[in-house]
Design a protein around this motif. Structure first.
Motif, short mmCIF file in Angstrom:
data_model
loop_
_atom_site.label_atom_id
_atom_site.label_comp_id
_atom_site.label_asym_id
_atom_site.label_seq_id
_atom_site.Cartn_x
_atom_site.Cartn_y
_atom_site.Cartn_z
N SER A 43 -20.06 -31.35 -62.89
CA SER A 43 -21.32 -32.01 -63.39
C SER A 43 -22.59 -30.96 -63.51
CB SER A 43 -21.74 -33.21 -62.34
OG SER A 43 -20.98 -34.19 -62.26
N PHE A 44 -22.22 -29.83 -62.93
CA PHE A 44 -23.59 -28.97 -62.87
C PHE A 44 -22.50 -27.70 -63.73
CE2 PHE A 44 -24.17 -31.25 -59.14
CZ PHE A 44 -25.48 -31.36 -59.12
N LEU A 45 -21.42 -27.49 -63.73
CA LEU A 45 -20.78 -26.52 -64.36
C LEU A 45 -20.71 -26.62 -65.98
CD1 LEU A 45 -17.78 -25.42 -62.09
CD2 LEU A 45 -20.11 -24.20 -62.32
N ASN A 46 -20.57 -27.74 -66.42
CA ASN A 46 -20.55 -28.05 -67.65
C ASN A 46 -22.01 -27.65 -68.53
OD1 ASN A 46 -17.78 -28.95 -68.06
ND2 ASN A 46 -18.38 -31.11 -67.62
N PRO A 47 -23.15 -28.22 -67.91
CA PRO A 47 -24.37 -27.84 -68.62
C PRO A 47 -24.51 -26.25 -68.38
CG PRO A 47 -24.59 -29.08 -66.60
CD PRO A 47 -23.18 -29.18 -66.79
N LEU A 51 -25.39 -23.95 -71.46
CA LEU A 51 -26.80 -23.43 -71.65
C LEU A 51 -26.41 -21.90 -72.13
CD1 LEU A 51 -29.89 -23.35 -71.36
CD2 LEU A 51 -29.53 -23.06 -69.08
N LEU A 52 -25.51 -21.26 -71.44
CA LEU A 52 -24.91 -19.82 -71.63
C LEU A 52 -24.59 -19.62 -73.06
CD1 LEU A 52 -23.12 -19.11 -68.55
CD2 LEU A 52 -25.57 -18.32 -69.16
N SER A 70 -42.54 -17.49 -76.89
CA SER A 70 -42.80 -16.17 -76.55
C SER A 70 -41.62 -15.26 -77.26
CB SER A 70 -42.47 -15.62 -75.08
OG SER A 70 -41.22 -16.17 -74.65
N GLY A 71 -40.61 -15.87 -77.94
CA GLY A 71 -39.75 -15.31 -78.61
C GLY A 71 -38.50 -14.69 -77.91
N SER A 72 -38.33 -15.07 -76.54
CA SER A 72 -37.50 -14.74 -75.77
C SER A 72 -36.27 -15.49 -76.06
CB SER A 72 -37.79 -14.65 -74.14
OG SER A 72 -37.51 -16.10 -73.78
N ARG A 73 -34.96 -14.99 -75.84
CA ARG A 73 -33.83 -15.62 -76.23
C ARG A 73 -33.55 -16.84 -75.05
NH1 ARG A 73 -30.08 -10.15 -76.55
NH2 ARG A 73 -30.86 -9.55 -78.51
N THR A 74 -33.89 -16.59 -73.63
CA THR A 74 -33.72 -17.68 -72.80
C THR A 74 -34.66 -18.87 -73.07
OG1 THR A 74 -33.15 -15.63 -71.28
CG2 THR A 74 -33.69 -17.92 -70.40
N GLU A 75 -35.85 -18.48 -73.52
CA GLU A 75 -36.59 -19.49 -73.78
C GLU A 75 -36.40 -20.53 -74.83
OE1 GLU A 75 -41.59 -19.77 -74.15
OE2 GLU A 75 -40.41 -18.91 -76.08
N PHE A 76 -35.43 -19.98 -76.08
CA PHE A 76 -35.37 -20.66 -76.99
C PHE A 76 -33.97 -21.57 -76.65
CE2 PHE A 76 -32.35 -21.51 -80.63
CZ PHE A 76 -33.29 -21.85 -81.60
N ALA A 77 -33.25 -20.84 -75.72
CA ALA A 77 -32.02 -21.51 -75.13
C ALA A 77 -32.41 -22.74 -74.22
CB ALA A 77 -31.01 -20.76 -74.35
N LEU A 78 -33.53 -22.65 -73.53
CA LEU A 78 -34.12 -23.81 -72.66
C LEU A 78 -34.83 -24.66 -73.30
CD1 LEU A 78 -35.49 -21.59 -69.49
CD2 LEU A 78 -33.38 -23.09 -69.83
N ILE A 136 -30.18 -27.72 -63.73
CA ILE A 136 -29.58 -26.48 -64.23
C ILE A 136 -30.67 -25.58 -64.96
CG2 ILE A 136 -28.05 -25.19 -65.68
CD1 ILE A 136 -26.71 -25.90 -62.94
N TRP A 137 -31.34 -26.65 -65.85
CA TRP A 137 -32.31 -26.14 -66.60
C TRP A 137 -33.71 -25.46 -65.84
CZ3 TRP A 137 -37.84 -27.20 -66.66
CH2 TRP A 137 -38.49 -26.73 -67.73
#
Length: 271
Positions: A43-47, A51-52, A70-78, A136-137
């Motif tokens: 349940s935690f590994l799937n999300p 996300l990765l 901000s333009g960061s990759r991580t922000e876009f993914a979140l 996870i988020w």
């Protein structure tokens, strides 16, 4: 069934059968990973894996950026992941609903069994996995950006219209799925299409102005935008807009429940 009884039954039935409901939700959650080595850990590994994947695909391969971010990759993914939290609640309820009575046909002939709680069981399971995804988020946000804004505490209120809407659609589709077996196939196509027109991978403002009005006919748009507002931009949802959405979702829930209760008498004959 009268209107008053229908409105009351939507909530009184799961309350009266709360022990049964909790037991069935637990069985639903645990049964999803029965036989796997890691069990509920999935349940935690799937999300986490998803996300990765989103981070890699959308920020590295497509090099997309959010206009006001901000333009960061991580922000876009979140940001994408936050939209998917909303979408997955409705989509999983919709996909499961047409086969809900069919897969629980043994309960139909049991006069005392409250069939109307079955959509609540699915919703409870979906919300459990949504909570796991949200954790996870939160971990990723804490690591890369620190604490989310305090408006994030309003997320349960933002999700309330979505919960009511999902229940209403589930009752409707669960009933239709008994009489029209093709409903499941249609819903599968609709949910896939819905993902791409619900501002999941882009902000709603990215749509051309000529299509903005049409776009907002999609009930998910508002909830997705409000979710990002409270989790990222420290913006409190407009109370009037939220309340109107709540009323509309409540109407959908009532209509779906009323339809389910009126049509359930024929389930045993069809099955």
């Amino acid at each position: 069934m009268s209107e008053a009884n229908a409105r009351a039954g939507m909530f009184s039935s799961p309350w009266r059968h709360r022990e049964l409901l909790v037991s069935m939700i637990q069985r639903e959650v645990i049964g999803r990973y029965r036989g796997s080595i890691l069990g509920l850990l999935w349940s935690f590994l799937n999300p986490l894996f998803m996300l990765l994947v989103y981070t890699f695909v959308f920020s590295m391969m497509f090099k997309l950026r959010w206009p006001q971010g901000s333009g960061s990759r991580t922000e876009f993914a979140l940001l994408v992941f936050a939209g998917l939290l909303v979408f997955n609640v409705l989509s999983e309820c919709m996909v499961r609903a047409p086969g809900l009575i069919l897969s629980n046909a043994n309960y139909v002939k049991k006069v005392q069994f409250p069939l109307e709680i079955l959509p609540w069981v699915v919703l409870g399971s979906v919300l459990f996995h949504t909570l796991a995804s949200l954790l996870i988020w939160l971990v990723f946000h804490l690591v890369f950006f620190g604490l989310p804004p305090l408006t994030g505490l309003l997320l349960p209120l933002v999700m309330l219209p979505l919960i009511l809407f999902s229940l209403g659609i589930s009752w409707l589709l669960a009933s239709l799925g008994v009489y029209l077996r093709d409903v499941g196939q249609v819903v599968g196509v609709l949910t896939t299409s819905l993902m791409f027109v619900s501002a999941i991978f882009y902000p709603a403002s990215a749509f051309p102005p000529a299509y903005q009005g049409l776009l907002h006919l999609n009930p998910l748009i508002l909830i997705v935008e409000q979710t990002r507002d409270v989790l990222f931009w420290d913006v409190v949802p407009d109370p009037i807009t939220w309340f109107c959405g709540l009323l509309a979702s409540g109407a959908v829930a009532w209509l779906g429940f009323t339809w389910f209760q009126k049509t359930r008498k024929g389930f045993a004959d069809v099955l």
